[in-house]
Design an enzyme around this catalytic site. Structure first.
Site, PDB file in Angstrom:
ATOM      1  N   ASP A  10     -19.977 -10.401  26.210  1.00 24.55           N
ATOM      2  CA  ASP A  10     -19.823  -9.923  24.831  1.00 24.55           C
ATOM      3  C   ASP A  10     -18.493 -10.450  24.328  1.00 24.55           C
ATOM      4  O   ASP A  10     -17.641 -10.904  25.105  1.00 24.55           O
ATOM      5  CB  ASP A  10     -19.847  -8.384  24.795  1.00 24.55           C
ATOM      6  N   SER A  11     -18.288 -10.326  23.020  1.00 24.26           N
ATOM      7  CA  SER A  11     -17.002 -10.712  22.450  1.00 24.26           C
ATOM      8  C   SER A  11     -15.880  -9.793  22.945  1.00 24.26           C
ATOM      9  O   SER A  11     -14.717 -10.157  22.881  1.00 24.26           O
ATOM     10  CB  SER A  11     -17.082 -10.618  20.927  1.00 24.26           C
ATOM     11  N   CYS A  73     -24.369  -8.971  22.892  1.00 21.47           N
ATOM     12  CA  CYS A  73     -23.618  -9.056  21.641  1.00 21.47           C
ATOM     13  C   CYS A  73     -24.595  -9.420  20.526  1.00 21.47           C
ATOM     14  O   CYS A  73     -25.279 -10.458  20.616  1.00 21.47           O
ATOM     15  CB  CYS A  73     -22.549 -10.145  21.779  1.00 21.47           C
ATOM     16  N   GLU A 152     -12.964   0.130  18.951  1.00 19.11           N
ATOM     17  CA  GLU A 152     -12.015  -0.379  19.956  1.00 19.11           C
ATOM     18  C   GLU A 152     -10.714   0.436  19.941  1.00 19.11           C
ATOM     19  O   GLU A 152      -9.959   0.413  20.894  1.00 19.11           O
ATOM     20  CB  GLU A 152     -11.760  -1.871  19.742  1.00 19.11           C
ATOM     21  N   CYS A 186     -25.349  -3.867  16.809  1.00 18.00           N
ATOM     22  CA  CYS A 186     -24.121  -4.353  17.449  1.00 18.00           C
ATOM     23  C   CYS A 186     -23.882  -3.455  18.651  1.00 18.00           C
ATOM     24  O   CYS A 186     -24.046  -2.225  18.560  1.00 18.00           O
ATOM     25  CB  CYS A 186     -22.960  -4.255  16.459  1.00 18.00           C
ATOM     26  N   HIS A 188     -21.342  -2.435  20.052  1.00 20.63           N
ATOM     27  CA  HIS A 188     -20.261  -1.436  19.975  1.00 20.63           C
ATOM     28  C   HIS A 188     -20.769  -0.093  19.422  1.00 20.63           C
ATOM     29  O   HIS A 188     -20.144   0.936  19.636  1.00 20.63           O
ATOM     30  CB  HIS A 188     -19.147  -1.913  19.032  1.00 20.63           C
TER      31      HIS A 188
HETATM   32  N1  DGL Z   1     -20.455  -6.276  20.227  1.00 19.41           N
HETATM   33  C1  DGL Z   1     -20.506  -7.340  19.295  1.00 19.41           C
HETATM   34  C2  DGL Z   1     -21.837  -7.378  18.546  1.00 19.41           C
HETATM   35  O1  DGL Z   1     -22.770  -6.863  19.062  1.00 19.41           O
HETATM   36  C3  DGL Z   1     -19.392  -7.351  18.471  1.00 19.41           C
HETATM   37  C4  DGL Z   1     -18.633  -7.550  17.605  1.00 19.41           C
HETATM   38  C5  DGL Z   1     -17.676  -8.550  17.181  1.00 19.41           C
HETATM   39  O2  DGL Z   1     -17.141  -9.238  18.034  1.00 19.41           O
HETATM   40  O3  DGL Z   1     -17.482  -8.626  15.986  1.00 19.41           O
HETATM   41  O4  DGL Z   1     -21.987  -7.915  17.510  1.00 19.41           O
END
Ligand code: DGL
Length: 271
Positions: A10-11, A73, A152, A186, A188
């Site tokens: 993931d990012s 992600c 975060e 997403c 998160h």
């Molecule tokens: N968890 C990522 C997603 O699902 C994250 C967000 C990001 O890096 O902007 O899109």
């Protein structure tokens, strides 16, 4: 049977919500996780940058002998899945397809809300899969760029006036539109499940993209006889691109259990 680990990336740390689901469905699997904490967020960047970053993330993971890669992600899944699939000789799973299919299964009034990063919303990737499965569905998308930084920074709990205000602002149009399913597009966002559920009300089903991809990976591995032996206890290894002082504390919240294993630091620009 296949003992090789599953690579997940993931990012940042959001993908740990998918790891949590993978581990609860398949506790026998070994998992290598990479979180690009040095370059998060991806969701406000352009397609070329996201694709370049995703290629580097996969190149790092492929230094291990993996049986599959999971893009945990929404942003990378909606932007770079096809490119990554073409380049890799092992299966690459993204969150969009299983999550969108689940949303179609759950809706009764054909009104589906979608929340995700700006990049994800701009690709139209969720819409394509939803309409392929339910041509008459009405989709109500909303980009929620403040959610990732708030998550975060730990602003996730009901009663936190900041997150409650932002949730109300982003989600009011979807609530007014009468959606009965809301896609958390997403990885998160599952940390905001309680605040979002409280706002949307009990009649709106929330679809968690991490849980849906975990379900799909489990089914695929079982069908291809590539699950690890059931008696094995899976182990996880964590890698990040920037040593975050609070990685363990944050990761513990995403994962739902203490992170006790060592955390490796990766110079991702080398890949
Ligand atoms: N968890 C990522 C997603 O699902 C994250 C967000 C990001 O890096 O902007 O899109």
């Amino acid at each position: 049977m296949d003992h090789r680990p599953i690579g997940v990336f993931d990012s940042g740390l959001g993908g740990l919500t998918a790891v949590r689901e993978l581990a609860s469905r398949m506790p026998q699997e070994n998992i290598i996780y990479f979180g690009d904490t040095g370059r998060v967020p991806y969701g406000s960047r352009g397609r070329e940058t996201i694709t370049k970053y995703a290629r580097q993330d996969v190149a790092f993971l492929r230094t291990f002998d993996l049986k599959a890669v999971v893009i945990a992600c929404g942003t990378v899944s909606s932007t770079a899945l096809d490119a990554l699939r073409q380049e890799q000789d092992i299966p690459v799973f993204g969150v969009v397809e299983p999550t969108a299919v689940r949303a179609v299964e759950l809706t009764r009034n054909n009104r589906i809300g979608l929340i995700a990063t700006r990049a994800t919303i701009s690709t139209g990737a969720y819409e394509r899969v939803i309409w392929a499965n339910a041509p008459r569905a009405q989709i109500f998308p909303a980009a929620c760029p403040l959610f990732v930084p708030l998550v975060e920074n730990g602003r996730t709990q009901p009663g936190d006036v900041v997150i409650e205000t932002v949730v109300r602002d982003y989600l009011s149009p979807l609530k007014e539109a009468g959606v009965d399913v809301l896609v958390l597009g997403c990885t998160h966002y599952p940390l905001l499940r309680e605040v979002i559920a409280n706002f949307m009300g009990p009649e709106v089903a929330l679809v968690d993209s991490g849980a849906e991809v975990a379900h799909q990976v489990g089914r695929w591995l079982a069908e291809h006889d590539q699950l690890a032996p059931a008696e094995q206890k899976g182990a996880s290894r964590w890698y990040v691109s920037d040593a975050q002082a609070d990685f363990r504390e944050l990761a513990t919240r995403f994962l739902g259990r203490p992170v006790t294993e060592p955390v490796g630091k990766v110079d991702i620009e080398k890949y």
